[in-house]
Design an enzyme around this catalytic site. Structure first.
Site, PDB file in Angstrom:
ATOM      1  N   ARG A  49       1.320  -0.605   0.050  1.00 10.73           N
ATOM      2  CA  ARG A  49       0.145   0.320  -0.590  1.00 10.73           C
ATOM      3  C   ARG A  49       0.959   1.484  -0.175  1.00 10.73           C
ATOM      4  O   ARG A  49       0.694   2.144  -0.604  1.00 10.73           O
ATOM      5  CB  ARG A  49      -1.017  -0.139   1.052  1.00 10.73           C
ATOM      6  CG  ARG A  49      -1.538   1.410   0.915  1.00 10.73           C
ATOM      7  CD  ARG A  49      -3.418   1.205   1.842  1.00 10.73           C
ATOM      8  NE  ARG A  49      -3.352   0.444   3.423  1.00 10.73           N
ATOM      9  CZ  ARG A  49      -2.189   1.035   4.465  1.00 10.73           C
ATOM     10  NH1 ARG A  49      -1.735   1.703   4.303  1.00 10.73           N
ATOM     11  NH2 ARG A  49      -2.239  -0.208   5.712  1.00 10.73           N
ATOM     12  N   TYR A 101     -16.513  15.737 -16.736  1.00  8.10           N
ATOM     13  CA  TYR A 101     -17.065  14.291 -17.083  1.00  8.10           C
ATOM     14  C   TYR A 101     -18.231  14.255 -15.355  1.00  8.10           C
ATOM     15  O   TYR A 101     -17.649  15.145 -14.574  1.00  8.10           O
ATOM     16  CB  TYR A 101     -15.539  13.482 -16.384  1.00  8.10           C
ATOM     17  CG  TYR A 101     -16.205  12.515 -15.723  1.00  8.10           C
ATOM     18  CD1 TYR A 101     -16.593  11.504 -16.879  1.00  8.10           C
ATOM     19  CD2 TYR A 101     -15.647  11.647 -14.777  1.00  8.10           C
ATOM     20  CE1 TYR A 101     -16.624   9.922 -16.214  1.00  8.10           C
ATOM     21  CE2 TYR A 101     -15.995  10.390 -14.225  1.00  8.10           C
ATOM     22  CZ  TYR A 101     -16.435   9.333 -14.375  1.00  8.10           C
ATOM     23  OH  TYR A 101     -16.864   8.032 -15.169  1.00  8.10           O
ATOM     24  N   ASP A 173      -7.504  18.054 -15.367  1.00  6.62           N
ATOM     25  CA  ASP A 173      -7.236  16.710 -15.938  1.00  6.62           C
ATOM     26  C   ASP A 173      -7.018  16.081 -17.338  1.00  6.62           C
ATOM     27  O   ASP A 173      -8.058  17.113 -18.160  1.00  6.62           O
ATOM     28  CB  ASP A 173      -9.253  17.079 -15.814  1.00  6.62           C
ATOM     29  CG  ASP A 173      -9.230  15.331 -16.287  1.00  6.62           C
ATOM     30  OD1 ASP A 173      -8.767  14.231 -16.894  1.00  6.62           O
ATOM     31  OD2 ASP A 173     -10.219  14.488 -15.680  1.00  6.62           O
ATOM     32  N   LYS A 198      -8.183   5.317 -19.677  1.00  8.32           N
ATOM     33  CA  LYS A 198      -8.111   5.527 -20.840  1.00  8.32           C
ATOM     34  C   LYS A 198      -6.976   5.557 -21.642  1.00  8.32           C
ATOM     35  O   LYS A 198      -6.387   4.386 -21.818  1.00  8.32           O
ATOM     36  CB  LYS A 198      -8.834   7.482 -21.030  1.00  8.32           C
ATOM     37  CG  LYS A 198      -9.938   7.692 -20.236  1.00  8.32           C
ATOM     38  CD  LYS A 198     -11.537   6.572 -19.646  1.00  8.32           C
ATOM     39  CE  LYS A 198     -12.312   6.506 -18.742  1.00  8.32           C
ATOM     40  NZ  LYS A 198     -13.154   5.482 -18.541  1.00  8.32           N
TER      41      LYS A 198
END
Ligand code: PLP
Length: 376
Positions: A49, A101, A173, A198
């Protein structure tokens, strides 16, 4: 030697394995790593982690591609966005674009607005609206360009300059452009954010997100997002990092080929009698054409267009496509189309007749034929 994006995409974060000589990275599935007798961590790895060799390699590659100082990989784009919002001071005022988005908007409105975040959605393509918004202090300005789904083009340099002057953190973004087409950090953003699901992933088979911090991203913010990545724990699995790094190598050729096809299709769609309007920054009719020409090395592979017809007729066009798959998401090697209003649901401001097309690597003539038979 590592100066061009094509070279960085193949080599950044990769080295020949000193033990086996392997030319591709090994997959390190261990969740924990041995301490030395004196309690130190001789290999720098502690617990997955907190960090993992595959995540570190991916973060190194993303840092190089965006020209940043460090990158933080997350389990999804939304996890990366949430990390930014978590890092804001309580009661922060944050400016978002009016077209973005819908998941980003939902995250802001459904979770953070109820906990004191003052979120405002403004038309960032209108300099007067941006100037007005910065008359009141703001802690964050969030840019998304080209925007999802209308492909509005925000002038990153102008909004970043205004944001910096107002003392705001500037986050862009960069999912739709990818670092191959736009470099937000060089244009003044403090942070470039990605849904790596993406274009960076490129094959519709891995979910991921990233924040790339620029050289002058404020250190207190960097500390908080780093901490949130490790303590919040929305981190990508080693195999997801491995897959993403593998995909990065072909990003430049994919995006070049997909963008060339998209440019042809956008012009063809614009001349089609069943198409009311096309939103594609490569078209000279697009209001953001000149800005896109300055800040993007190509207009990209996303096109939205309005069908002449109502909601039902638009859905029927999407339903008739045979080669282009009707599905959400974007940036993969296969072309996808989405009736965006249906996906965004009630309350969406997206026009009823908008179809969003993610152009893949198929031959342009085959895509044209499919669109032609579906448009009728
Ligand atoms: N940002 C943009 C521009 C997007 O298009 C998406 C997803 O479609 C996201 C963020 C969210 O990314 P993810 O689905 O990886 O959480």
């Amino acid at each position: 030697m590592l100066t061009h994006p094509e070279t960085l995409a193949v080599h950044a974060g990769r080295a020949i394995d000193p033990v086996t000589g392997a030319v591709t990275p090994n997959l390190s599935l261990a969740t924990t790593f041995e301490r030395a007798a004196d309690g130190t961590l001789p290999h720098g790895n502690n617990y997955t982690r907190y960090g993992n060799p595959n995540r570190q390699a991916l973060e190194t590659a993303l840092t190089a591609l965006e020209g940043g100082r460090e990158a933080l990989a997350f389990a999804s784009g939304q996890a990366a966005t949430a990390a930014v919002l978590q890092a804001l001071p309580a009661g922060a005022r944050a400016l978002f674009p009016d077209d973005l988005y819908h998941g980003t908007r939902a995250l802001v409105q459904e979770f953070y607005a109820g906990r004191g975040l003052q979120a405002e959605f403004i038309d960032q393509t209108n300099p007067a609206a941006v100037a007005r918004a910065f008359q009141t202090p703001a802690q964050l300005v969030w840019i998304e360009t080209p925007s999802n789904p209308r492909l509005k083009i925000t002038d990153i340099a102008a909004v970043a300059a205004a944001g910096r002057q107002a003392g705001a953190l500037v986050v862009a973004d960069n999912t739709w452009a990818s670092p191959l087409l736009t470099r937000p950090l060089a244009l003044g953003a403090h942070v470039a954010m990605h849904s790596t699901t993406k274009y960076l992933g490129g094959h519709s088979d891995v979910l991921g997100g990233a924040l790339v911090l620029g050289a002058d991203a404020p250190e207190d913010f960097a500390h908080r997002v780093r901490n949130w990545q490790r303590l919040g724990g929305a981190v990508p699995a080693p195999f997801d990092c491995w897959l993403l790094q593998r995909s990065l190598a072909t990003l430049p050729v994919r995006i070049r080929a997909q963008s060339a096809t998209a440019a042809t299709l956008a012009a063809w769609l614009a001349a089609h009698p069943r198409v009311e309007a096309v939103f594609y920054p490569g078209l000279s009719s697009h209001p953001g054409h000149a800005i896109a020409g300055r800040q993007m090395s190509s207009p990209g592979a996303m096109i939205s267009f309005l069908v002449r017809g109502d909601f039902a007729a638009t859905g029927a066009v999407a339903g008739r496509l045979r080669l282009i798959t009707r599905a959400t998401s974007l940036g993969g090697v296969e072309s996808l189309i989405e009736h965006r209003k249906l996906a965004e649901g009630p309350g969406s401001a997206t026009p009823d007749n908008l179809l969003r097309l993610s152009v893949g690597l198929e031959h342009v003539d085959d895509l044209k034929l499919d669109l032609q038979q579906a448009l009728g």
